[in-house]
Motif scaffolding. Structure first.
Motif, short mmCIF file in Angstrom:
data_model
loop_
_atom_site.label_atom_id
_atom_site.label_comp_id
_atom_site.label_asym_id
_atom_site.label_seq_id
_atom_site.Cartn_x
_atom_site.Cartn_y
_atom_site.Cartn_z
N TYR A 95 0.82 -1.20 0.00
CA TYR A 95 0.00 0.00 0.00
C TYR A 95 0.87 1.27 0.00
CZ TYR A 95 -3.84 -3.14 1.32
OH TYR A 95 -4.77 -4.15 1.35
N LEU A 96 1.94 1.24 0.82
CA LEU A 96 2.80 2.42 0.90
C LEU A 96 3.52 2.70 -0.41
CD1 LEU A 96 4.44 2.06 4.44
CD2 LEU A 96 2.76 3.74 3.71
N SER A 97 3.99 1.65 -1.05
CA SER A 97 4.73 1.85 -2.31
C SER A 97 3.81 2.35 -3.41
CB SER A 97 5.40 0.53 -2.73
OG SER A 97 4.41 -0.47 -3.01
N ALA A 98 2.50 2.04 -3.32
CA ALA A 98 1.57 2.53 -4.34
C ALA A 98 1.45 4.05 -4.27
CB ALA A 98 0.21 1.87 -4.15
N ILE A 99 1.69 4.64 -3.09
CA ILE A 99 1.64 6.09 -2.93
C ILE A 99 3.00 6.72 -3.12
CG2 ILE A 99 1.30 7.93 -1.22
CD1 ILE A 99 -1.28 6.95 -2.36
N SER A 100 4.02 6.13 -2.52
CA SER A 100 5.35 6.73 -2.58
C SER A 100 6.02 6.53 -3.94
CB SER A 100 6.24 6.13 -1.49
OG SER A 100 6.47 4.74 -1.74
N GLY A 101 5.67 5.43 -4.64
CA GLY A 101 6.30 5.16 -5.94
C GLY A 101 7.62 4.42 -5.84
N HIS A 102 7.99 3.96 -4.65
CA HIS A 102 9.27 3.26 -4.48
C HIS A 102 9.14 1.78 -4.88
CE1 HIS A 102 9.91 6.65 -1.55
NE2 HIS A 102 11.04 6.67 -2.26
N ASP A 103 10.28 1.21 -5.26
CA ASP A 103 10.34 -0.22 -5.51
C ASP A 103 10.37 -0.95 -4.17
OD1 ASP A 103 10.42 0.18 -8.22
OD2 ASP A 103 12.61 0.25 -8.31
N ILE A 104 9.87 -2.18 -4.18
CA ILE A 104 9.85 -2.97 -2.94
C ILE A 104 10.87 -4.10 -2.99
CG2 ILE A 104 7.45 -2.42 -2.46
CD1 ILE A 104 6.66 -5.11 -3.64
N ASP A 105 11.76 -4.04 -4.00
CA ASP A 105 12.83 -5.04 -4.12
C ASP A 105 12.26 -6.45 -4.14
OD1 ASP A 105 14.72 -3.01 -4.09
OD2 ASP A 105 14.89 -3.06 -1.89
N SER A 106 11.25 -6.62 -4.96
CA SER A 106 10.64 -7.93 -5.09
C SER A 106 10.20 -8.11 -6.54
CB SER A 106 9.44 -8.06 -4.15
OG SER A 106 8.74 -9.27 -4.41
N SER A 107 10.26 -9.34 -6.99
CA SER A 107 9.84 -9.61 -8.37
C SER A 107 8.36 -9.36 -8.56
CB SER A 107 10.18 -11.07 -8.74
OG SER A 107 9.53 -11.97 -7.84
N THR A 108 7.61 -9.31 -7.45
CA THR A 108 6.19 -9.02 -7.55
C THR A 108 5.96 -7.62 -8.11
OG1 THR A 108 5.93 -10.36 -5.54
CG2 THR A 108 4.02 -9.06 -6.24
N GLN A 109 6.93 -6.76 -7.93
CA GLN A 109 6.81 -5.38 -8.39
C GLN A 109 6.52 -5.32 -9.88
OE1 GLN A 109 7.39 -2.54 -6.34
NE2 GLN A 109 6.74 -1.28 -8.10
N PRO A 124 1.27 0.05 -13.02
CA PRO A 124 1.68 1.37 -12.51
C PRO A 124 0.64 2.46 -12.79
CG PRO A 124 2.90 0.83 -14.50
CD PRO A 124 2.11 -0.41 -14.13
N THR A 125 -0.33 2.19 -13.68
CA THR A 125 -1.34 3.21 -13.99
C THR A 125 -2.60 3.06 -13.15
OG1 THR A 125 -2.34 1.84 -15.74
CG2 THR A 125 -0.52 3.31 -16.38
N ASP A 126 -2.64 2.03 -12.28
CA ASP A 126 -3.82 1.80 -11.45
C ASP A 126 -3.72 2.66 -10.19
OD1 ASP A 126 -6.06 0.90 -10.21
OD2 ASP A 126 -5.29 -1.12 -9.79
N VAL A 127 -4.40 3.81 -10.19
CA VAL A 127 -4.35 4.71 -9.03
C VAL A 127 -5.14 4.14 -7.87
CG1 VAL A 127 -3.98 6.76 -10.45
CG2 VAL A 127 -6.31 6.03 -9.91
N GLY A 128 -6.01 3.18 -8.14
CA GLY A 128 -6.82 2.60 -7.07
C GLY A 128 -5.99 1.87 -6.04
N ARG A 129 -4.78 1.44 -6.41
CA ARG A 129 -3.94 0.72 -5.44
C ARG A 129 -3.51 1.63 -4.28
NH1 ARG A 129 0.74 -1.28 -6.18
NH2 ARG A 129 1.43 0.10 -7.87
#
Length: 327
Positions: free
Chosen positions: A24-38, A43-48
């Motif tokens: 949830y935090l990365s969806a707002i901050s825009g940071h990578d989470i160092d995971s392949s899930t990223q 990236p265009t889904d603002v609902g996240r």
């Protein structure tokens, strides 16, 4: 300051929520989470980012539907005037923002948000801030009016619209909160919300009553001051009236004494009789040579007296005139 410092407070506050996750935090901050899930995130889904938004707004359930301000809260009577304002504020030639376009709702929501926050923005930043001043200028150019009060000034129309949009937004937000609660929770929330509304109404009533009492107190103090001034003026007038009455009484005593003295002399008695009988020879009073003062020099003497005494002397008959004692 940097872009990180601007986001630091919001990210820290949202991270304190017990249901917050790194996704949830990365969806707002825009940071990578160092995971392949990223790589599988859109990236265009603002609902996240909505769960983080709910956390920043103090929502307990991060899945609570988000309410947005709408122009429809103004009612059909004012909606057309608001749409004229929207065309004046957002002068855009992109087809997607036109009526029927995919982004037309975005323009309406943006304007509704501007209107809802207009009074708060002026209160926090002053009337000369660029955003609220631009909205007011465009509203003046568009000639917005209220269907319920056509003669209402533009600023008051904006404030009235803000109150309507904010009330509907609050109502929609409360309904959305109840949607994610179980039935007991919905009942409890509805009860608490009703109590809060009653408390808010009582608070507004007390504030209004306090203001009314303050206004009445100020008017009462003003009336007391006027009464004190009037009492002082009455005291001054009473003193002047008393002095005037004493002066008149003194003049009357002098007049009676001089008249009696004149009547006690043979010349005075004869002159008195001639004056009362209308004998023209009464003018001999001013021709007596019993005094060293020339009679003609005595005539202007009344002019040296105060105005009130002059008027009293003019009312006396000739044979009672005080100057007759000097002739």
């Amino acid at each position: 300051f940097s872009a990180k410092s601007l986001r630091q407070a919001g990210i820290n506050q949202a991270a304190l929520h017990p249901s917050m996750t790194l996704f949830y935090l990365s969806a707002i901050s825009g940071h990578d989470i160092d995971s392949s899930t990223q790589y599988y995130f859109d990236p265009t889904d603002v609902g996240r980012g909505l769960p983080t938004i709910n956390a920043l707004h103090g929502k307990v359930d991060l899945k609570t539907p988000v309410a947005v301000p709408t122009l429809e809260a103004l009612g059909a009577g004012d909606l057309n005037s608001a749409l004229k304002l929207m065309d004046q504020v957002f002068q855009c030639n992109i087809p997607s923002f036109d009526v029927g376009g995919d982004l037309y709702i975005v323009k309406k929501t943006f304007l509704a948000s501007l209107l809802m926050h207009f009074p708060d923005l002026e209160r926090d930043c002053g009337r000369l801030n660029r955003v609220s001043q631009s909205l007011f200028d465009n509203a003046t150019k568009a000639g917005i009016t209220s269907s319920s009060s056509p003669t209402l000034p533009v600023r008051q129309v904006l404030e009235m619209w803000s109150a309507k949009i904010k009330a509907q937004f609050k109502k929609d937000s409360e309904l959305n909160i109840m949607k994610v609660l179980d039935p007991p929770g919905q009942q409890t929330y509805a009860t608490v919300a009703a109590m809060a509304e009653d408390v808010n109404s009582l608070t507004n009533a007390v504030e209004s009553l306090t203001k009314t009492v303050g206004d009445l107190s100020a008017k009462f103090n003003e009336m007391v001051d006027k009464c004190v001034q009037q009492e002082a003026s009455i005291s001054v007038l009473s003193a002047k009236e008393f002095a005037l009455r004493e002066e008149v009484r003194h003049l009357r005593v002098l007049d009676v004494a001089r008249s009696q003295q004149l009547m006690s002399t043979p010349e005075g008695g004869r002159s008195n009789k001639r004056s009362r009988s209308g004998d023209p020879s009464a003018t001999a009073l001013f021709q007596s040579d019993s005094t060293d003062i020339p009679p003609l020099l005595l005539l202007p003497l009344p002019l040296l007296l105060p105005p009130m005494q002059q008027r009293l002397l003019l009312r006396l008959p000739l044979w009672q005139h005080p100057l007759a004692l000097l002739l």
